[in-house]
Design a protein around this motif. Structure first.
Motif, mmCIF file in Angstrom:
data_model
loop_
_atom_site.group_PDB
_atom_site.id
_atom_site.type_symbol
_atom_site.label_atom_id
_atom_site.label_comp_id
_atom_site.label_asym_id
_atom_site.label_seq_id
_atom_site.Cartn_x
_atom_site.Cartn_y
_atom_site.Cartn_z
ATOM 1 N N UNK A 25 37.162 46.223 44.864
ATOM 2 C CA UNK A 25 36.308 45.030 44.964
ATOM 3 C C UNK A 25 36.194 44.307 43.619
ATOM 4 N N UNK A 26 36.043 45.050 42.548
ATOM 5 C CA UNK A 26 35.923 44.443 41.223
ATOM 6 C C UNK A 26 37.211 43.708 40.862
ATOM 7 N N UNK A 27 38.346 44.353 41.064
ATOM 8 C CA UNK A 27 39.624 43.707 40.764
ATOM 9 C C UNK A 27 39.834 42.466 41.630
ATOM 10 N N UNK A 46 46.326 36.819 44.950
ATOM 11 C CA UNK A 46 46.715 38.226 44.946
ATOM 12 C C UNK A 46 45.676 39.047 45.702
ATOM 13 N N UNK A 47 46.162 39.839 46.644
ATOM 14 C CA UNK A 47 45.294 40.758 47.380
ATOM 15 C C UNK A 47 45.443 42.148 46.780
ATOM 16 N N UNK A 48 44.322 42.774 46.506
ATOM 17 C CA UNK A 48 44.327 44.175 46.087
ATOM 18 C C UNK A 48 44.096 44.965 47.366
ATOM 19 N N UNK A 61 45.325 53.756 40.647
ATOM 20 C CA UNK A 61 46.529 52.993 40.951
ATOM 21 C C UNK A 61 46.134 51.909 41.939
ATOM 22 N N UNK A 62 46.315 50.666 41.518
ATOM 23 C CA UNK A 62 45.957 49.517 42.361
ATOM 24 C C UNK A 62 47.228 48.970 43.000
ATOM 25 N N UNK A 89 36.925 44.991 31.966
ATOM 26 C CA UNK A 89 36.027 44.385 32.952
ATOM 27 C C UNK A 89 35.598 45.392 34.012
ATOM 28 N N UNK A 90 36.531 46.207 34.468
ATOM 29 C CA UNK A 90 36.197 47.245 35.460
ATOM 30 C C UNK A 90 35.204 48.222 34.843
#
Length: 137
Positions: A25-27, A46-48, A61-62, A89-90
């Motif tokens: 969610x943060x990314x 970009x979708x994580x 690992x994202x 940031x994370x």
């Protein structure tokens, strides 16, 4: 004396999943708000899709997928170049004792799903599947 917390394997795995989802969610939020100052990242939606954490929560690992366009390799490369910023940031937003080290990989699950779908549409496989359905009745 510090109090030691014993967690069952199930509690530990639930925690790993929850932290992974929070990192995702943060990314996603950072990328959606275009907080990464990189031309390739800013130009892409970009979708994580998933974040997999190690059991000790020190590595993440994202898996990412650019929504429009085929520049997956360029997007992953740009994210890797901005890993330090994203990790900072994370770490700020997650609030854990240790910030996870991030790795970025392209999500190939969609390609794999398409490959399986194509195999299931093969006439030979469809014929075999029809036979299995008749046996169940």
């Amino acid at each position: 004396m510090a109090k030691r917390q014993d967690h069952t394997a199930e509690q530990q795995s639930v925690r790993v999943l929850k932290v992974g989802e929070r990192v995702r969610h943060i990314l996603s939020e950072l990328l959606a708000r275009q907080e990464v100052h990189d031309d390739v990242v800013s130009a892409s939606n970009i979708a994580v899709t998933e974040v997999r954490m190690t059991p000790d929560l020190r590595n993440a690992t994202a898996y990412v997928k650019p929504l429009l366009g085929n520049a997956e390799d360029d997007v992953v490369k740009a994210l890797r170049q901005n890993t330090a910023f994203l990790q900072r940031e994370v770490a700020k937003r997650l609030g854990l004792k240790f910030a996870p080290k991030l790795k970025f990989r392209k999500d190939e699950s969609y390609a794999e799903a398409d490959r399986i779908e194509m195999l299931l549409r093969d006439p030979k496989v469809a014929r075999d599947l029809e036979g299995d359905l008749e046996d169940e009745d």
